[in-house]
Design a protein around this motif. Structure first.
Motif, PDB file in Angstrom:
ATOM      1  N   LYS A 196       0.821  -1.211   0.000  1.00 41.17           N
ATOM      2  CA  LYS A 196       0.000   0.000   0.000  1.00 41.17           C
ATOM      3  C   LYS A 196       0.855   1.261   0.000  1.00 41.17           C
ATOM      4  O   LYS A 196       0.467   2.290  -0.574  1.00 41.17           O
ATOM      5  CB  LYS A 196      -0.927   0.001   1.224  1.00 41.17           C
ATOM      6  CG  LYS A 196      -2.028  -1.042   1.172  1.00 41.17           C
ATOM      7  CD  LYS A 196      -2.872  -0.972   2.437  1.00 41.17           C
ATOM      8  CE  LYS A 196      -3.988  -1.991   2.429  1.00 41.17           C
ATOM      9  NZ  LYS A 196      -4.774  -1.978   3.685  1.00 41.17           N
ATOM     10  N   SER A 197       2.018   1.179   0.630  1.00 43.61           N
ATOM     11  CA  SER A 197       2.880   2.365   0.696  1.00 43.61           C
ATOM     12  C   SER A 197       3.575   2.656  -0.621  1.00 43.61           C
ATOM     13  O   SER A 197       4.105   3.749  -0.821  1.00 43.61           O
ATOM     14  CB  SER A 197       3.940   2.175   1.797  1.00 43.61           C
ATOM     15  OG  SER A 197       4.809   1.096   1.459  1.00 43.61           O
ATOM     16  N   ASN A 198       3.557   1.705  -1.537  1.00 39.49           N
ATOM     17  CA  ASN A 198       4.217   1.876  -2.830  1.00 39.49           C
ATOM     18  C   ASN A 198       3.224   2.526  -3.799  1.00 39.49           C
ATOM     19  O   ASN A 198       2.682   1.889  -4.695  1.00 39.49           O
ATOM     20  CB  ASN A 198       4.692   0.521  -3.360  1.00 39.49           C
ATOM     21  CG  ASN A 198       5.698   0.664  -4.496  1.00 39.49           C
ATOM     22  OD1 ASN A 198       5.861   1.743  -5.068  1.00 39.49           O
ATOM     23  ND2 ASN A 198       6.351  -0.427  -4.839  1.00 39.49           N
ATOM     24  N   LEU A 199       2.999   3.818  -3.608  1.00 44.13           N
ATOM     25  CA  LEU A 199       1.965   4.540  -4.357  1.00 44.13           C
ATOM     26  C   LEU A 199       2.248   4.578  -5.856  1.00 44.13           C
ATOM     27  O   LEU A 199       1.324   4.507  -6.666  1.00 44.13           O
ATOM     28  CB  LEU A 199       1.838   5.964  -3.813  1.00 44.13           C
ATOM     29  CG  LEU A 199       1.435   6.080  -2.329  1.00 44.13           C
ATOM     30  CD1 LEU A 199       1.335   7.543  -1.924  1.00 44.13           C
ATOM     31  CD2 LEU A 199       0.131   5.358  -2.062  1.00 44.13           C
ATOM     32  N   SER A 200       3.513   4.683  -6.227  1.00 42.78           N
ATOM     33  CA  SER A 200       3.836   4.745  -7.656  1.00 42.78           C
ATOM     34  C   SER A 200       3.510   3.415  -8.348  1.00 42.78           C
ATOM     35  O   SER A 200       3.002   3.396  -9.474  1.00 42.78           O
ATOM     36  CB  SER A 200       5.315   5.095  -7.858  1.00 42.78           C
ATOM     37  OG  SER A 200       6.156   4.131  -7.253  1.00 42.78           O
ATOM     38  N   ALA A 201       3.775   2.298  -7.667  1.00 41.87           N
ATOM     39  CA  ALA A 201       3.458   0.986  -8.235  1.00 41.87           C
ATOM     40  C   ALA A 201       1.949   0.796  -8.329  1.00 41.87           C
ATOM     41  O   ALA A 201       1.429   0.289  -9.328  1.00 41.87           O
ATOM     42  CB  ALA A 201       4.076  -0.125  -7.391  1.00 41.87           C
ATOM     43  N   MET A 202       1.234   1.225  -7.289  1.00 43.51           N
ATOM     44  CA  MET A 202      -0.227   1.094  -7.296  1.00 43.51           C
ATOM     45  C   MET A 202      -0.828   1.897  -8.451  1.00 43.51           C
ATOM     46  O   MET A 202      -1.732   1.422  -9.160  1.00 43.51           O
ATOM     47  CB  MET A 202      -0.795   1.581  -5.959  1.00 43.51           C
ATOM     48  CG  MET A 202      -2.273   1.271  -5.759  1.00 43.51           C
ATOM     49  SD  MET A 202      -2.601  -0.493  -5.539  1.00 43.51           S
ATOM     50  CE  MET A 202      -1.984  -0.737  -3.865  1.00 43.51           C
ATOM     51  N   PHE A 203      -0.319   3.103  -8.675  1.00 38.85           N
ATOM     52  CA  PHE A 203      -0.797   3.947  -9.776  1.00 38.85           C
ATOM     53  C   PHE A 203      -0.465   3.303 -11.123  1.00 38.85           C
ATOM     54  O   PHE A 203      -1.289   3.297 -12.041  1.00 38.85           O
ATOM     55  CB  PHE A 203      -0.161   5.335  -9.688  1.00 38.85           C
ATOM     56  CG  PHE A 203      -0.537   6.243 -10.821  1.00 38.85           C
ATOM     57  CD1 PHE A 203      -1.755   6.920 -10.820  1.00 38.85           C
ATOM     58  CD2 PHE A 203       0.318   6.424 -11.904  1.00 38.85           C
ATOM     59  CE1 PHE A 203      -2.113   7.757 -11.880  1.00 38.85           C
ATOM     60  CE2 PHE A 203      -0.031   7.249 -12.961  1.00 38.85           C
ATOM     61  CZ  PHE A 203      -1.247   7.917 -12.945  1.00 38.85           C
ATOM     62  N   PHE A 204       0.734   2.780 -11.227  1.00 34.56           N
ATOM     63  CA  PHE A 204       1.182   2.151 -12.469  1.00 34.56           C
ATOM     64  C   PHE A 204       0.250   1.011 -12.872  1.00 34.56           C
ATOM     65  O   PHE A 204      -0.228   0.948 -14.014  1.00 34.56           O
ATOM     66  CB  PHE A 204       2.611   1.638 -12.289  1.00 34.56           C
ATOM     67  CG  PHE A 204       3.109   0.762 -13.408  1.00 34.56           C
ATOM     68  CD1 PHE A 204       3.367   1.283 -14.661  1.00 34.56           C
ATOM     69  CD2 PHE A 204       3.324  -0.594 -13.187  1.00 34.56           C
ATOM     70  CE1 PHE A 204       3.836   0.467 -15.692  1.00 34.56           C
ATOM     71  CE2 PHE A 204       3.792  -1.413 -14.214  1.00 34.56           C
ATOM     72  CZ  PHE A 204       4.040  -0.880 -15.461  1.00 34.56           C
ATOM     73  N   TYR A 205      -0.039   0.115 -11.949  1.00 28.32           N
ATOM     74  CA  TYR A 205      -0.847  -1.060 -12.276  1.00 28.32           C
ATOM     75  C   TYR A 205      -2.327  -0.726 -12.475  1.00 28.32           C
ATOM     76  O   TYR A 205      -2.962  -1.234 -13.406  1.00 28.32           O
ATOM     77  CB  TYR A 205      -0.704  -2.127 -11.186  1.00 28.32           C
ATOM     78  CG  TYR A 205       0.639  -2.798 -11.178  1.00 28.32           C
ATOM     79  CD1 TYR A 205       1.064  -3.590 -12.239  1.00 28.32           C
ATOM     80  CD2 TYR A 205       1.517  -2.633 -10.099  1.00 28.32           C
ATOM     81  CE1 TYR A 205       2.308  -4.194 -12.237  1.00 28.32           C
ATOM     82  CE2 TYR A 205       2.763  -3.239 -10.085  1.00 28.32           C
ATOM     83  CZ  TYR A 205       3.151  -4.017 -11.160  1.00 28.32           C
ATOM     84  OH  TYR A 205       4.389  -4.614 -11.161  1.00 28.32           O
ATOM     85  N   THR A 206      -2.876   0.130 -11.615  1.00 31.41           N
ATOM     86  CA  THR A 206      -4.313   0.396 -11.697  1.00 31.41           C
ATOM     87  C   THR A 206      -4.664   1.434 -12.757  1.00 31.41           C
ATOM     88  O   THR A 206      -5.602   1.244 -13.533  1.00 31.41           O
ATOM     89  CB  THR A 206      -4.854   0.848 -10.331  1.00 31.41           C
ATOM     90  OG1 THR A 206      -4.144   2.018  -9.892  1.00 31.41           O
ATOM     91  CG2 THR A 206      -4.698  -0.250  -9.290  1.00 31.41           C
ATOM     92  N   SER A 207      -3.927   2.524 -12.809  1.00 29.84           N
ATOM     93  CA  SER A 207      -4.276   3.616 -13.721  1.00 29.84           C
ATOM     94  C   SER A 207      -3.700   3.446 -15.121  1.00 29.84           C
ATOM     95  O   SER A 207      -4.335   3.818 -16.109  1.00 29.84           O
ATOM     96  CB  SER A 207      -3.800   4.958 -13.142  1.00 29.84           C
ATOM     97  OG  SER A 207      -4.456   5.227 -11.922  1.00 29.84           O
ATOM     98  N   LYS A 208      -2.499   2.885 -15.226  1.00 32.69           N
ATOM     99  CA  LYS A 208      -1.863   2.748 -16.541  1.00 32.69           C
ATOM    100  C   LYS A 208      -2.138   1.411 -17.209  1.00 32.69           C
ATOM    101  O   LYS A 208      -2.225   1.339 -18.432  1.00 32.69           O
ATOM    102  CB  LYS A 208      -0.352   2.963 -16.408  1.00 32.69           C
ATOM    103  CG  LYS A 208       0.026   4.405 -16.091  1.00 32.69           C
ATOM    104  CD  LYS A 208       1.517   4.623 -16.260  1.00 32.69           C
ATOM    105  CE  LYS A 208       1.882   6.092 -16.096  1.00 32.69           C
ATOM    106  NZ  LYS A 208       3.334   6.348 -16.308  1.00 32.69           N
ATOM    107  N   LEU A 209      -2.256   0.346 -16.415  1.00 28.30           N
ATOM    108  CA  LEU A 209      -2.410  -0.990 -16.990  1.00 28.30           C
ATOM    109  C   LEU A 209      -3.794  -1.595 -16.803  1.00 28.30           C
ATOM    110  O   LEU A 209      -4.072  -2.675 -17.330  1.00 28.30           O
ATOM    111  CB  LEU A 209      -1.342  -1.938 -16.413  1.00 28.30           C
ATOM    112  CG  LEU A 209       0.122  -1.550 -16.664  1.00 28.30           C
ATOM    113  CD1 LEU A 209       1.039  -2.645 -16.141  1.00 28.30           C
ATOM    114  CD2 LEU A 209       0.386  -1.304 -18.142  1.00 28.30           C
ATOM    115  N   GLY A 210      -4.657  -0.945 -16.046  1.00 29.00           N
ATOM    116  CA  GLY A 210      -6.030  -1.415 -15.917  1.00 29.00           C
ATOM    117  C   GLY A 210      -6.258  -2.561 -14.952  1.00 29.00           C
ATOM    118  O   GLY A 210      -7.263  -3.274 -15.049  1.00 29.00           O
TER     119      GLY A 210
END
Length: 247
Positions: A196-210
């Motif tokens: 959860k603390s890895n905000l950049s990874a969370m954004f990458f997977y959810t917002s960029k990759l769906g």
């Protein structure tokens, strides 16, 4: 007589249902076994064996956890610690031991990213970078073929890149390759875990990759329990059954 017929019909239905379940399990187990036993899942995707974008010149090579050289084991441990220790905080010493056991398991598949040294001769410059020209390793993916909710899935355990090659499209490229591998091996979905603390990874997977938070993630299973967990399980399903069971 009518009651007896109903009971007989019910037994037949249950027998058929059990048979269907066993047949499905046999097929699923076969898919996972076949995929896990592949010597080199990358061999069918030659166009993905090199990456030349945004100033990067890289090539990819597959590997297995029980066949890693000593230097690769040390590299994987070092990069994992460098990238992930801050996200795990006080849990890292315990988690590091778990990850070490996972990384050397026979079922662990790898994609290693190697830098391609600058080629000097005109003839060499015309060559497409390949593993024969590989230089230093600069990142890796650890993935497995496993059973989740009675479905065959590709689970991404780690995608770790050195900072100097991050933010240049390589992560997306590697995830696209993993989706191709999953499809080719008849996997129903791709799953992965993100802190959860890895905000950049969370954004990458959810917002960029769906990807979406899976129905098997702690926050979805029980929101109260989920609050106490420091991770989410993300998912991308490829068929309706997987969407129903995992998304």
């Amino acid at each position: 007589m009518e009651r007896e017929n109903v009971e007989i019909y019910g037994r037949k239905e249950r027998t058929l249902k059990r048979k269907e379940i066993l047949e499905k399990k046999k097929v699923t187990d076969g898919l996972i076994k076949a995929a896990s036993s592949l010597k080199d899942p990358l061999a069918l995707f030659p166009d993905f064996l090199h990456y030349n974008q945004q100033g990067l010149s890289l090539c990819l090579e597959g590997g297995h956890g029980d066949k890693l050289s000593r230097s690769l084991k040390q590299y994987v441990q070092k990069l994992l610690k460098l990238n992930m220790e801050r996200h795990y905080g006080t849990e890292w010493p315990t988690e590091e031991k778990v990850k070490y056991r996972e990384m050397v398991a026979p079922e662990a598949h790898y994609i290693f990213v190697y830098e391609v040294p600058t080629l000097t001769s005109n003839k060499e410059k015309r060559l497409t970078p390949t593993i024969e020209h590989k230089g230093d390793v600069a990142g890796f993916v650890h993935y497995r073929f496993i059973l989740e909710e009675e479905l065959p899935v590709l689970y991404v355990y780690e995608l770790q890149l050195e900072q100097r090659i991050q933010g240049k499209g390589l992560g997306k490229f590697l995830m696209q390759l993993l989706e191709l591998i999953a499809h080719k091996n008849c996997m129903a979905a791709i799953l992965l875990t993100v802190q959860k603390s890895n905000l950049s990874a969370m954004f990458f997977y959810t917002s960029k990759l769906g990807y979406c938070i899976s129905s098997i993630s702690p926050s979805r299973v029980d929101p109260k329990v989920g609050l106490g967990k420091n991770y989410e399980i993300l998912c991308k399903a490829f068929d309706q059954e997987a969407k129903t069971n995992l998304e």
